[in-house]
Write a protein that holds these residues in place. Structure first.
Motif, PDB file in Angstrom:
ATOM      1  N   GLN A   1       2.184   1.974  -3.339  1.00  6.50           N
ATOM      2  CA  GLN A   1       1.180   2.524  -4.250  1.00  6.50           C
ATOM      3  C   GLN A   1       0.935   4.006  -3.976  1.00  6.50           C
ATOM      4  N   LEU A   2       1.004   4.378  -2.712  1.00  5.96           N
ATOM      5  CA  LEU A   2       0.697   5.754  -2.309  1.00  5.96           C
ATOM      6  C   LEU A   2       1.886   6.696  -2.424  1.00  5.96           C
ATOM      7  N   VAL A   3       3.084   6.176  -2.302  1.00  2.00           N
ATOM      8  CA  VAL A   3       4.278   7.004  -2.247  1.00  2.00           C
ATOM      9  C   VAL A   3       5.185   6.690  -3.425  1.00  2.00           C
ATOM     10  N   SER A   4       4.675   6.829  -4.609  1.00  2.00           N
ATOM     11  CA  SER A   4       5.457   6.476  -5.795  1.00  2.00           C
ATOM     12  C   SER A   4       6.655   7.374  -6.064  1.00  2.00           C
TER      13      SER A   4
ATOM     14  N   LEU B   1       0.823  -1.209   0.000  1.00  2.00           N
ATOM     15  CA  LEU B   1       0.000   0.000   0.000  1.00  2.00           C
ATOM     16  C   LEU B   1       0.857   1.259   0.000  1.00  2.00           C
ATOM     17  N   LEU B   2       1.889   1.281   0.812  1.00  2.00           N
ATOM     18  CA  LEU B   2       2.787   2.436   0.825  1.00  2.00           C
ATOM     19  C   LEU B   2       3.436   2.649  -0.537  1.00  2.00           C
TER      20      LEU B   2
END
Length: 153
Positions: A26-29, A23-24
């Motif tokens: 995906q969120l912090v590309s 998830l991280l």
């Protein structure tokens, strides 16, 4: 917080950390790490992690003792042979290597940041309570073992 001690099966904890890492990522590309051959490193870490964890399980099976870390009082023998000559917690070390493999695969700095949190959680809520039980059950033999073999590696 004793309520968490020995409550969450480590395999579930690994799955939760893996999900959080994904998830991280995906969120912090924007934190992508430029590493060539990241997938090779990921595969190497994953294979090593599986091998280390399985060697730990096999050593427990050979000693005919429980592999369920939530019930350390059911431990029937002190396992200090095989991979346990190098790590007191090879199954957890294997899990850490698997999570490191996932972080390499994701190539995201935020995913790597969760690895120390996994170690801290395992040390506090899983390993320390296990060590208390083992020390109480096996006394001087366990204390001598802890002086010879490190907790992780």
């Amino acid at each position: 917080m004793p309520v968490l001690e020995l409550k969450i099966p480590p395999v579930i904890l690994v799955a939760l950390f893996a999900l959080a890492m994904w998830l991280l990522a995906q969120l912090v590309s924007p934190l992508l790490l430029p590493v060539v051959w990241g997938w090779v490193l990921a595969l190497s870490l994953a294979l090593t992690g599986v091998a280390v964890a399985l060697l730990g399980v096999l050593a427990f099976r050979r000693a005919d003792t429980t592999v369920d870390p939530r019930v350390p009082e059911q431990t029937s023998s002190l396992v200090i042979r095989g991979i346990y000559r190098y790590s007191r917690n090879p199954m957890y070390l294997g899990f850490l290597l698997l999570l490191a493999a996932l972080a390499c695969y994701l190539m995201n700095a935020a995913a790597f940041a969760l690895l120390p949190l996994f170690v801290l959680y395992m040390n506090r809520y899983q390993i320390t309570p296990e060590e208390c039980h083992l020390s109480a059950k096996f006394g001087a033999d366990y204390q001598a073992y802890t002086k010879q073999v490190r907790r992780w590696l």
